[in-house]
Design a protein around this motif. Sequence first.
Motif, mmCIF file in Angstrom:
data_model
loop_
_atom_site.group_PDB
_atom_site.id
_atom_site.type_symbol
_atom_site.label_atom_id
_atom_site.label_comp_id
_atom_site.label_asym_id
_atom_site.label_seq_id
_atom_site.Cartn_x
_atom_site.Cartn_y
_atom_site.Cartn_z
ATOM 1 N N GLU A 1 -6.277 1.240 -6.006
ATOM 2 C CA GLU A 1 -7.390 2.364 -6.505
ATOM 3 C C GLU A 1 -7.850 2.742 -5.159
ATOM 4 O O GLU A 1 -8.112 4.157 -5.404
ATOM 5 C CB GLU A 1 -8.484 1.368 -7.033
ATOM 6 N N ARG A 2 -7.914 2.218 -4.083
ATOM 7 C CA ARG A 2 -8.396 2.776 -2.856
ATOM 8 C C ARG A 2 -7.334 3.902 -2.303
ATOM 9 O O ARG A 2 -7.894 4.977 -1.954
ATOM 10 C CB ARG A 2 -8.400 1.677 -1.669
ATOM 11 N N ALA A 3 -5.903 3.479 -2.401
ATOM 12 C CA ALA A 3 -5.304 4.414 -1.905
ATOM 13 C C ALA A 3 -5.256 5.935 -2.801
ATOM 14 O O ALA A 3 -5.259 7.112 -2.285
ATOM 15 C CB ALA A 3 -3.646 4.074 -2.257
ATOM 16 N N GLU B 1 -5.927 -5.740 7.871
ATOM 17 C CA GLU B 1 -7.294 -5.543 7.619
ATOM 18 C C GLU B 1 -8.058 -6.975 7.922
ATOM 19 O O GLU B 1 -7.760 -7.847 6.873
ATOM 20 C CB GLU B 1 -7.703 -4.791 6.306
ATOM 21 N N ALA C 1 -8.079 6.982 -4.729
ATOM 22 C CA ALA C 1 -9.116 7.550 -4.173
ATOM 23 C C ALA C 1 -8.972 8.171 -2.925
ATOM 24 O O ALA C 1 -9.490 9.513 -2.834
ATOM 25 C CB ALA C 1 -10.103 6.414 -4.111
ATOM 26 N N CYS C 2 -8.235 7.799 -1.914
ATOM 27 C CA CYS C 2 -8.064 8.492 -0.779
ATOM 28 C C CYS C 2 -6.973 9.920 -0.866
ATOM 29 O O CYS C 2 -7.526 10.881 -0.451
ATOM 30 C CB CYS C 2 -7.305 7.542 0.397
ATOM 31 N N THR D 1 0.983 -1.195 -0.062
ATOM 32 C CA THR D 1 0.183 -0.054 -0.034
ATOM 33 C C THR D 1 0.826 1.162 -0.020
ATOM 34 O O THR D 1 1.986 1.291 0.853
ATOM 35 C CB THR D 1 -1.057 0.016 1.177
ATOM 36 N N LEU E 1 -6.975 -3.606 -6.371
ATOM 37 C CA LEU E 1 -7.960 -2.733 -5.470
ATOM 38 C C LEU E 1 -7.323 -2.034 -4.257
ATOM 39 O O LEU E 1 -8.024 -0.845 -4.199
ATOM 40 C CB LEU E 1 -8.780 -3.931 -4.731
ATOM 41 N N GLU E 2 -6.359 -2.241 -3.904
ATOM 42 C CA GLU E 2 -5.636 -1.388 -2.971
ATOM 43 C C GLU E 2 -5.031 -0.126 -3.695
ATOM 44 O O GLU E 2 -5.131 0.958 -2.823
ATOM 45 C CB GLU E 2 -4.585 -2.088 -2.307
#
Length: 565
Positions: free
Chosen positions: A555-557, A531, A559-560, A485, A552-553
């Motif tokens: 993309e999440r990072a 998690e 977006a944050c 991440t 997915l990780e």
Amino acid sequence: MSSLHHKHWPPGQSLSLPLPNTSLSYNVEVSATRFPDKPFIIFYDTALTYGEFKDESERIAGFLQQDCGVKAGDRVLLYMQNSPQWILAYYGILRANAVVVPVNPMNLTDELRHFVDDSQAEVVIVPQDLYARIAPLVGEGPEQGIRRVLVAAYSDYLKQPVGTPPPPFVSAPRESIAGPGVTLWTDMLALRRVPGPSTAGPDDLCVMPYTSGTTGKPKGCMHTHRSVMATLVHGVNWFCNSQQGVHLSVLPLFHVTGMQGGMNGPLYVGSTIVVMPRWDRDEAARSIGHYGITAWQCISTMMVDFLSNPRLDEYDLSTLSGVRGGGAAMPDAIVAKLRNLTGLEFVEGYGMSETIAATHINPTHRPKAQCLGIPVYDVDARIIDPVSLVELAQGETGEIVVNGPQIMRGYWRNPQATREAFIELDGKPFLRTGDLARIDEDGYFFMIDRLKRMINASGYKVWPAEVEALMYRHPAILEVCVVGTPDPRRGESVKALVVLQPSQAGSVTAQEILDWSHEVMASYKAPRIVEFVPSLPKSATGKILWRQLQELEAERAAACASTGE
């Protein structure tokens, strides 16, 4: 080339193994002649003998040739679940001197379009429940696409009362499907077509499994009858299989491990296979005692689930004499649990689509846990620096490269990818596996990770598979997947997605897992984030889809970061 492993070679076996100079379809003729009345396939208590199998596979071949216009070397798509029809179709295609293109039954229409277009297949064999996915591709494409569709109903091979009800998709009655180019399986058999001569030789194309597509669109691996014969004969000899064996065939047959260990190898020696269309831990356990199963090939996630069954003590597992597999390292705790329960060691191996299954297997008399094994007969396997391509010394981590009789000819219609996949060492072509490993003092190969699956934490290289292997030692962890991440200070940090044992849910915290991790591994390897998740996504072959979780990780990072969170 290292010879360290020779001192641990299976007793009584030579280092080299001559291969039959014949086609795979000839194996059907041999076993059917030797054991015409012996069950080859058992499917929910319905048996198909070797004699019946030969007869029906030849009818399929005749139909493909006379009604579908299939010629020698043509590719035919095989798109269905494990079943008698899958195996019959496979050998019917080969008897027609054609090439099997096995396709994951989880693929949808848009994904199937690539296999059709790339392989240039014009005929597909499909079950009735998946026909709707292939129907839009009939007559589609610049070169007409699919012309003929052979549609099967699994329930046609449920001819005896069953102890356990099959899944609905298996027991569903035959449907009268009609459409352009469609023929029902039963109608095809009723035609009783007789095929022409068997002309395929050892160097003709046999089967073309597609890679998983981790670096772009899936690529077809061109395997000949000789390369496929190599790993099936290697496996039969390594594990001393005989015609008295009963194999649990539950790994997907479209995947090379299930194809070779669960189908082609047993047919070669005249064994019996018990076919399961999908994984079910209770049905697997029941089948072992009910059918007297002696050999079971599986993967680590399957075994984790099997041994986690609270009802396991209700079943008789005493007939099992060998359990083996690969795909991912088996956790120490699972190896110990299997040993305590059955007295058996889990024998791991290593291979890939490009090698039509194993190039490495652990010696059965001296296996090591979480180990790929040693190079099998006539395989030259080395560890090289992935940049300089220089061979590395024993103990150093580098990329596995292999030379052997089971290596594919190349990628179908992709000469550039073929060139990139091979290097030359000492005048021999070696396949670059993309897998990082080391060789220990006994010559055993140990996986470190995929070449492209690395986390760079403050300049330290972290291999997720190594972290996962350590984390599996925690008694509360059922499954784990480690991803990188983004970290503004460290570049990347290690994150663990953890599925807890059902009995441990709510009784252990993420911080406790973090603290424990720092106690058992170097600080740069230890996860900074844990998690808990209810489950991890898996492929049809049961492998954890780490790349999907990594994406997915990311993309999440991202977006944050965009929202300033």
